[in-house]
Scaffold this motif. Structure first.
Motif, mmCIF file in Angstrom:
data_model
loop_
_atom_site.group_PDB
_atom_site.id
_atom_site.type_symbol
_atom_site.label_atom_id
_atom_site.label_comp_id
_atom_site.label_asym_id
_atom_site.label_seq_id
_atom_site.Cartn_x
_atom_site.Cartn_y
_atom_site.Cartn_z
ATOM 1 N N CYS A 1 35.388 33.691 34.288
ATOM 2 C CA CYS A 1 34.407 34.704 34.692
ATOM 3 C C CYS A 1 33.609 34.237 35.912
ATOM 4 N N ILE A 2 33.289 32.953 35.971
ATOM 5 C CA ILE A 2 32.615 32.406 37.155
ATOM 6 C C ILE A 2 33.510 32.568 38.383
ATOM 7 N N GLN A 3 34.781 32.204 38.242
ATOM 8 C CA GLN A 3 35.715 32.346 39.362
ATOM 9 C C GLN A 3 35.794 33.799 39.828
ATOM 10 N N ALA A 4 35.889 34.735 38.889
ATOM 11 C CA ALA A 4 36.011 36.148 39.240
ATOM 12 C C ALA A 4 34.756 36.659 39.930
ATOM 13 N N GLY B 1 32.898 34.991 48.017
ATOM 14 C CA GLY B 1 32.769 33.546 48.146
ATOM 15 C C GLY B 1 34.103 32.844 47.955
ATOM 16 N N LYS B 2 34.118 31.560 48.252
ATOM 17 C CA LYS B 2 35.310 30.746 48.028
ATOM 18 C C LYS B 2 35.420 30.447 46.540
ATOM 19 N N GLU B 3 36.531 30.849 45.951
ATOM 20 C CA GLU B 3 36.695 30.682 44.505
ATOM 21 C C GLU B 3 36.676 29.205 44.120
ATOM 22 N N PRO B 4 35.793 28.814 43.187
ATOM 23 C CA PRO B 4 35.791 27.416 42.751
ATOM 24 C C PRO B 4 37.035 27.106 41.932
ATOM 25 N N ASP C 1 25.211 39.608 38.394
ATOM 26 C CA ASP C 1 25.653 40.872 37.792
ATOM 27 C C ASP C 1 27.165 40.880 37.579
ATOM 28 N N ARG C 2 27.908 40.367 38.545
ATOM 29 C CA ARG C 2 29.366 40.359 38.423
ATOM 30 C C ARG C 2 29.812 39.399 37.318
ATOM 31 N N TYR C 3 29.121 38.251 37.197
ATOM 32 C CA TYR C 3 29.465 37.346 36.099
ATOM 33 C C TYR C 3 29.235 38.037 34.760
ATOM 34 N N ARG C 4 28.075 38.661 34.591
ATOM 35 C CA ARG C 4 27.788 39.325 33.323
ATOM 36 C C ARG C 4 28.782 40.452 33.043
ATOM 37 N N HIS C 5 29.168 41.177 34.099
ATOM 38 C CA HIS C 5 30.162 42.241 33.939
ATOM 39 C C HIS C 5 31.455 41.687 33.344
ATOM 40 N N HIS C 6 31.951 40.608 33.924
ATOM 41 C CA HIS C 6 33.212 40.038 33.449
ATOM 42 C C HIS C 6 33.058 39.437 32.046
#
Length: 219
Positions: free
Chosen positions: A27-30, A37-40, A74-79
């Motif tokens: 979810c963090i990556q997404a 951003g650059k995906e960790p 918000d995007r993290y919580r969404h996923h």
């Protein structure tokens, strides 16, 4: 029954009791991808588990400008909330918690989760009445600041030497050190146990059964 060495046992949640490490990392990556951003890497995303949400996201996505942090959160919580129903407690955790309650331990949660996120899982019938209190990163200071442990010890008037912190990350173990508390580490969560030694855990458990055996013998 062996005498208690610890009156208060504080558990981290994700990666210690709850089998959520892989899903949180994804979810963090997404979320980072969603804001450009650059995906960790998986390892980078796993490392920040246990921190407060925005502290974790900022660490995992250093190239994302601060102005986008609200959107990133918000995007993290969404996923996460879309798939949280897929996550469950590690096998053996519920019986262990029941055994510790029967021995008279106070059981609390000290987590980097949000209050909303923790309340949603603690609201399940299986966990009703299991924990005596909890602290989350958005209602106090995030790990490794010792404030959440200090607040829990003060709430029950238990000194550091009678308090045990159980966690799967260096953030958990450093928080325990900062609070003057002993700790028990588990190696099946987010962080490589090879780095735990410098943080002086009393024991490193490689499975829930190992954690149970140690807690019932030494807790």
């Amino acid at each position: 029954m062996t005498p208690r060495n610890f009156d208060l046992i504080a558990f981290d949640w994700d990666g210690t009791l709850f089998d959520s490490t892989a899903i949180i990392a994804r979810c963090i990556q997404a979320a980072v991808r969603d804001v450009g951003g650059k995906e960790p890497t998986y390892e980078e995303a796993s490392y920040v588990i246990g921190m407060g949400l925005m502290q974790a996201l900022a660490h995992a996505a250093p190239d994302v400008p601060e102005a986008l942090y609200p959107q990133l959160g918000d995007r993290y919580r969404h996923h996460y909330f879309a798939i949280q129903h897929e996550i469950s407690l590690f096998e053996g955790v519920l019986p262990l918690l029941a055994e510790l309650k029967a021995r008279g331990h106070l059981l609390v949660v000290a987590t980097g989760k949000s209050r909303r996120g923790l309340d949603e899982v603690l609201g399940s019938a299986d966990l009703a009445g299991v924990f005596d209190a909890s602290r989350t990163a958005d209602q106090t200071a995030g790990k490794p600041d010792p404030l959440m442990l200090n607040e829990l010890m003060a709430e029950f008037d238990v000194p550091p030497e009678r308090t045990l912190m159980v966690g799967d990350t260096t953030h958990d173990l450093q928080m325990a050190l900062n609070a003057g508390c002993p700790s028990l580490a588990v190696s099946y969560g987010a962080h490589d146990h090879a780095v735990f030694g410098a943080l002086q855990p009393l024991f490193v458990a490689h499975s829930v059964p190992q954690m149970r055996d140690w807690l019932l013998a030494h807790g």
